[in-house]
Write a protein that holds these residues in place. Structure first.
Motif, PDB file in Angstrom:
ATOM      1  N   PRO A  48       0.918  -1.355  -0.396  1.00 27.13           N
ATOM      2  CA  PRO A  48      -0.276  -0.076  -0.088  1.00 27.13           C
ATOM      3  C   PRO A  48       0.696   1.197   0.285  1.00 27.13           C
ATOM      4  O   PRO A  48       0.445   1.954  -0.310  1.00 27.13           O
ATOM      5  N   VAL A  49       1.777   1.033   0.440  1.00 21.57           N
ATOM      6  CA  VAL A  49       2.497   2.566   0.833  1.00 21.57           C
ATOM      7  C   VAL A  49       3.351   2.964  -0.408  1.00 21.57           C
ATOM      8  O   VAL A  49       3.811   3.896  -1.265  1.00 21.57           O
ATOM      9  N   LEU A  50       3.723   1.464  -1.244  1.00 25.39           N
ATOM     10  CA  LEU A  50       4.543   1.797  -2.640  1.00 25.39           C
ATOM     11  C   LEU A  50       3.606   2.195  -3.811  1.00 25.39           C
ATOM     12  O   LEU A  50       4.337   3.484  -4.180  1.00 25.39           O
ATOM     13  N   HIS A  51       2.306   1.763  -3.513  1.00 24.36           N
ATOM     14  CA  HIS A  51       1.567   1.750  -4.713  1.00 24.36           C
ATOM     15  C   HIS A  51       0.441   2.811  -4.322  1.00 24.36           C
ATOM     16  O   HIS A  51      -0.136   3.781  -4.705  1.00 24.36           O
ATOM     17  N   GLY A  52       0.528   3.230  -2.965  1.00 26.41           N
ATOM     18  CA  GLY A  52      -0.183   4.565  -2.821  1.00 26.41           C
ATOM     19  C   GLY A  52       0.362   5.677  -2.474  1.00 26.41           C
ATOM     20  O   GLY A  52       0.351   7.256  -2.020  1.00 26.41           O
ATOM     21  N   ILE A  53       2.025   5.757  -2.115  1.00 25.85           N
ATOM     22  CA  ILE A  53       2.169   7.336  -2.011  1.00 25.85           C
ATOM     23  C   ILE A  53       3.972   7.180  -3.135  1.00 25.85           C
ATOM     24  O   ILE A  53       3.946   8.078  -4.143  1.00 25.85           O
ATOM     25  N   ILE A  54       4.641   6.207  -2.479  1.00 23.84           N
ATOM     26  CA  ILE A  54       6.327   6.138  -3.205  1.00 23.84           C
ATOM     27  C   ILE A  54       5.854   6.293  -4.818  1.00 23.84           C
ATOM     28  O   ILE A  54       6.646   7.461  -5.789  1.00 23.84           O
ATOM     29  N   LEU A  55       4.806   5.444  -5.347  1.00 25.07           N
ATOM     30  CA  LEU A  55       5.247   5.291  -6.891  1.00 25.07           C
ATOM     31  C   LEU A  55       4.885   6.778  -7.522  1.00 25.07           C
ATOM     32  O   LEU A  55       5.629   6.892  -8.192  1.00 25.07           O
ATOM     33  N   PRO A  56       3.393   6.912  -6.974  1.00 28.13           N
ATOM     34  CA  PRO A  56       2.914   8.276  -7.109  1.00 28.13           C
ATOM     35  C   PRO A  56       3.925   9.639  -7.481  1.00 28.13           C
ATOM     36  O   PRO A  56       3.923  10.090  -8.056  1.00 28.13           O
ATOM     37  N   ILE A  57       4.842   9.758  -6.051  1.00 27.97           N
ATOM     38  CA  ILE A  57       4.911  10.866  -5.808  1.00 27.97           C
ATOM     39  C   ILE A  57       6.993  10.409  -6.954  1.00 27.97           C
ATOM     40  O   ILE A  57       6.925  12.131  -7.405  1.00 27.97           O
ATOM     41  N   ARG A  58       7.131   9.695  -6.431  1.00 29.91           N
ATOM     42  CA  ARG A  58       8.844   9.792  -7.014  1.00 29.91           C
ATOM     43  C   ARG A  58       9.359   9.497  -8.443  1.00 29.91           C
ATOM     44  O   ARG A  58       9.890   9.246  -9.001  1.00 29.91           O
ATOM     45  N   SER A  59       8.129   8.894  -9.223  1.00 21.32           N
ATOM     46  CA  SER A  59       8.344   8.102 -10.430  1.00 21.32           C
ATOM     47  C   SER A  59       7.881   9.810 -11.802  1.00 21.32           C
ATOM     48  O   SER A  59       8.970   9.443 -12.220  1.00 21.32           O
ATOM     49  N   PRO A  60       6.969  10.677 -11.648  1.00 21.88           N
ATOM     50  CA  PRO A  60       7.640  11.517 -11.597  1.00 21.88           C
ATOM     51  C   PRO A  60       8.593  12.784 -11.536  1.00 21.88           C
ATOM     52  O   PRO A  60       9.397  12.612 -12.652  1.00 21.88           O
ATOM     53  N   LYS A  61       9.261  12.483 -10.052  1.00 21.85           N
ATOM     54  CA  LYS A  61      10.195  12.940  -9.862  1.00 21.85           C
ATOM     55  C   LYS A  61      12.381  12.471 -10.941  1.00 21.85           C
ATOM     56  O   LYS A  61      12.761  13.069 -11.238  1.00 21.85           O
ATOM     57  N   VAL A  62      11.954  11.174 -10.528  1.00 18.77           N
ATOM     58  CA  VAL A  62      12.592  10.833 -11.129  1.00 18.77           C
ATOM     59  C   VAL A  62      13.164  10.433 -12.551  1.00 18.77           C
ATOM     60  O   VAL A  62      14.088  10.687 -12.888  1.00 18.77           O
ATOM     61  N   ALA A  63      12.022  10.655 -13.213  1.00 17.00           N
ATOM     62  CA  ALA A  63      11.919  10.965 -15.194  1.00 17.00           C
ATOM     63  C   ALA A  63      12.318  11.861 -15.081  1.00 17.00           C
ATOM     64  O   ALA A  63      13.143  11.918 -16.217  1.00 17.00           O
ATOM     65  N   LYS A  64      12.469  12.881 -14.401  1.00 17.13           N
ATOM     66  CA  LYS A  64      12.564  14.189 -15.051  1.00 17.13           C
ATOM     67  C   LYS A  64      14.365  14.474 -14.602  1.00 17.13           C
ATOM     68  O   LYS A  64      15.483  14.905 -15.183  1.00 17.13           O
ATOM     69  N   ALA A  65      15.075  13.269 -13.723  1.00 17.72           N
ATOM     70  CA  ALA A  65      16.419  12.986 -13.666  1.00 17.72           C
ATOM     71  C   ALA A  65      16.782  12.670 -14.325  1.00 17.72           C
ATOM     72  O   ALA A  65      18.200  12.726 -15.439  1.00 17.72           O
ATOM     73  N   TYR A  66      16.106  11.545 -15.161  1.00 14.51           N
ATOM     74  CA  TYR A  66      16.506  10.579 -15.936  1.00 14.51           C
ATOM     75  C   TYR A  66      16.554  11.262 -17.092  1.00 14.51           C
ATOM     76  O   TYR A  66      18.076  10.929 -17.786  1.00 14.51           O
ATOM     77  N   GLN A  67      15.610  12.298 -17.615  1.00 14.68           N
ATOM     78  CA  GLN A  67      16.044  13.371 -18.743  1.00 14.68           C
ATOM     79  C   GLN A  67      17.413  13.908 -18.436  1.00 14.68           C
ATOM     80  O   GLN A  67      17.520  14.258 -19.757  1.00 14.68           O
ATOM     81  N   SER A  68      17.579  14.028 -17.288  1.00 17.18           N
ATOM     82  CA  SER A  68      19.013  15.051 -17.597  1.00 17.18           C
ATOM     83  C   SER A  68      20.338  14.165 -18.380  1.00 17.18           C
ATOM     84  O   SER A  68      20.775  15.000 -18.344  1.00 17.18           O
ATOM     85  N   VAL A  69      20.216  12.876 -17.835  1.00 15.52           N
ATOM     86  CA  VAL A  69      20.880  12.033 -17.950  1.00 15.52           C
ATOM     87  C   VAL A  69      21.384  11.408 -19.261  1.00 15.52           C
ATOM     88  O   VAL A  69      21.536  10.635 -19.933  1.00 15.52           O
ATOM     89  N   TRP A  70      19.666  10.879 -20.227  1.00 11.65           N
ATOM     90  CA  TRP A  70      19.542  10.527 -21.108  1.00 11.65           C
ATOM     91  C   TRP A  70      20.115  10.896 -22.110  1.00 11.65           C
ATOM     92  O   TRP A  70      20.293  11.635 -22.565  1.00 11.65           O
TER      93      TRP A  70
END
Length: 319
Positions: A48-70
């Motif tokens: 519930p923590v992973l799907h309800g909090i971590i993935l929704p919050i972290r995925s967009p932030k981590v995606a921006k980080a990946y974009q900076s080094v892609w």
């Protein structure tokens, strides 16, 4: 190595999203963070923590980080891994396939690729120099799972670690020397390793001992003492205590201790990736300079350098 036409190599790394988008990152993190080797919390608490909090919050932030080094060809981890596989295949004259613990190409896809070429014996090389249950053991778990649907499993040799291999230490040292020759030498050399929860080490994971051994051997090879070179742990996640000292806290303290210039490297990573190119080369640099540091230089991973490939070839031939 006898019957070389029937022997193949499976290079294993952690994996990477297929695309630098929130959707692509979410799909990757979901698989990665569901592995009990990575997060050993009780599932009814963790999911519930992973799907309800971590993935929704972290995925967009981590995606921006990946974009900076892609890179133009894709994720840095995948680009360098493909180059490693191609060079190693040429060096050994054996089929070499890639398999990622999470994401694509999967471990199953890598094994299938080798079997399609008539391979009967597979040497598995997880590209984690220092053993950890969170990485190396997770890869071995994944290989066992991948073999469940194979009727005739190939003979397998698993290379557990190479944290103290002379060629690995020499390759690291030569990489540092080349950096010094080009850029000059800083006041201090910091080895930043990926962290794991302290509890895992308390329960028997040998990862910190391997990291310490690598650091000590590299320090001796470079002719440095403890006042000139040390180690720390990065990529801390959650509220639990992880292995210390933490890289960010170390960098914050160094300028006040008289260290104004620093060289930093990441010996636990076989290829440059998000954790090295964004977290260490960019974020950690800001931390050091904001704390009063004057010069900060990142030393790239071994990637597909000739020395790195030669070391892998010897590991495989010895196996």
């Amino acid at each position: 190595m006898s019957e070389s036409s029937k022997t193949g190599v499976l290079l294993v790394n952690l994996g990477t999203p297929d695309e630098p988008t929130a959707k692509g990152v979410k799909r990757f993190l979901e698989e990665f963070l569901h592995d009990h080797r990575v997060v050993d919390m009780t599932r009814w608490i963790w999911c519930p923590v992973l799907h309800g909090i971590i993935l929704p919050i972290r995925s967009p932030k981590v995606a921006k980080a990946y974009q900076s080094v892609w890179m133009d060809e894709g994720s840095p981890l995948m680009v360098y891994s493909k180059r490693q596989a191609a060079k190693l295949e040429q060096e050994l004259g054996l089929p070499v396939a890639l398999g990622m613990s999470y994401g694509n190409p999967s471990l199953k896809a890598g094994i299938d690729q080798l079997l399609e070429q008539g391979v009967e014996k597979v040497v598995v090389l997880p590209l984690y120099p220092q053993y950890s249950g969170t990485t190396t053991a997770a890869a071995f778990d994944g290989i066992a799972k991948a073999c469940k649907s194979i009727s005739t499993i190939p003979a397998m040799t698993l290379i557990r670690d190479y944290h103290d291999h002379p060629l690995y230490i020499k390759a690291l040292a030569d990489n540092v020397r080349a950096h010094w020759e080009k850029n000059g030498r800083a006041d201090y050399l910091l080895c930043s390793y990926h962290g794991i929860p302290k509890r895992y080490a308390d329960n028997g994971d040998v990862y910190p001992q391997h990291c310490q051994a690598t650091t000590e051997l590299l320090r001796a090879e470079l002719g440095l003492d403890e006042s000139q070179m040390g180690m720390s742990y990065q990529s801390i996640f959650g509220r639990e205590e992880w292995l210390k000292p933490y890289t960010d806290k170390t960098l914050e303290q160094m300028p006040s201790q008289g260290v104004k210039s620093i060289d930093i490297m990441t010996p636990a990573f076989s290829v440059d990736c998000l954790e090295t190119l964004e977290e260490i080369a960019i974020e950690a640099k800001e931390t050091f300079l904001e704390a009063g540091g004057e010069q900060y230089r990142y030393i790239p991973c071994l990637n597909d350098s000739d020395e790195h490939i030669a070391m892998m070839a010897q590991l495989i031939q010895s196996a």
